[in-house]
Write an enzyme that holds these catalytic residues in place. Structure first.
Site, mmCIF file in Angstrom:
data_model
loop_
_atom_site.group_PDB
_atom_site.id
_atom_site.type_symbol
_atom_site.label_atom_id
_atom_site.label_comp_id
_atom_site.label_asym_id
_atom_site.label_seq_id
_atom_site.Cartn_x
_atom_site.Cartn_y
_atom_site.Cartn_z
ATOM 1 N N GLY A 85 0.860 -1.172 0.000
ATOM 2 C CA GLY A 85 0.000 0.000 0.000
ATOM 3 C C GLY A 85 0.896 1.222 0.000
ATOM 4 N NE ARG A 86 -1.923 6.378 -1.108
ATOM 5 C CZ ARG A 86 -2.251 7.286 -0.194
ATOM 6 N NH1 ARG A 86 -1.390 8.175 0.226
ATOM 7 N NH2 ARG A 86 -3.470 7.312 0.313
ATOM 8 C CD GLU A 89 4.087 5.958 -1.608
ATOM 9 O OE1 GLU A 89 3.817 7.171 -1.397
ATOM 10 O OE2 GLU A 89 3.520 5.289 -2.492
ATOM 11 C CB CYS A 115 2.815 -4.743 -2.558
ATOM 12 S SG CYS A 115 2.054 -3.641 -3.761
ATOM 13 C CE1 TYR A 135 1.262 -3.376 -8.552
ATOM 14 C CE2 TYR A 135 2.480 -1.417 -9.228
ATOM 15 C CZ TYR A 135 1.370 -2.237 -9.339
ATOM 16 O OH TYR A 135 0.367 -1.935 -10.227
#
Length: 187
Positions: A85-86, A89, A115, A135
């Site tokens: 997911g984000r 980050e 991912c 990912y």
């Protein structure tokens, strides 16, 4: 009962948090979710839509973080999982997140990432000379970190198990459970 830690945060992909969380509980492990702060996290749903060049994102379920990264003693845990997911980050920049991940790699404990979770390991400088999936859009990041990118559903490199995204869950968790059972079995 061995404990497993999940490192995540807001905007994590809900399937990538909940699938390993529930699978580990089913196997008999105790599971804690850690985030930058102890709060209710907002997860997201990433989906693939025909005609889009990338995935879409929608609000998903919420879930409480059991503890903040700063409060984690990684010595209490047999393994760690980093969903995508984000969230990766921004959690990658957290010094305590990096401290936790370095412990697992240094102490040779099982590590699973999926991912965008690879970003947390790259920021901690943990992928040099390793083989890992992620990912596919992150292939340049993986190579920049000194690792070999593998476009695979379950890449095992020692005690590290990685995959591309939530469609790889069955293969990824099958391999991770084999590593985890061998290193820290539930008795």
């Amino acid at each position: 009962m061995p404990k497993v830690l999940i490192l995540t945060g807001d905007a994590a992909e809900v399937l990538e948090v909940m699938y390993p969380y529930q699978r580990l509980l089913e196997e008999g492990y105790e599971v804690d979710v850690a985030a930058p702060t102890r709060k209710r996290l907002q997860f997201v749903v990433h989906d693939f839509v025909d005609g889009f060049d990338t995935y879409t994102e929608k609000p998903g379920h919420t879930w409480p973080a059991d503890l903040a990264f700063a409060d984690v003693d990684p010595a209490e845990y047999a393994a760690v999982v980093v969903p995508g997911g984000r969230a990766p980050e921004y959690i990658r920049n957290n010094p305590d997140c990096q401290r936790i991940l370095r412990h697992f790699m240094t102490e040779q404990k099982p590590v699973a990432h999926l991912c965008h979770g690879v970003l947390a390991l790259t920021a901690a400088g943990l992928l040099e000379g390793r083989r890992t999936a992620a990912y596919p859009a992150l292939e340049p990041d993986v190579r920049q970190a000194g690792a070999e990118f593998v476009d695979g559903a379950a890449v095992v490199d020692g005690l590290m198990v990685s995959a591309r995204a939530w469609p790889d869950h069955p293969s990824w968790m099958r391999e991770f459970m084999a590593v985890l059972r061998a290193k820290a079995p539930v008795t």
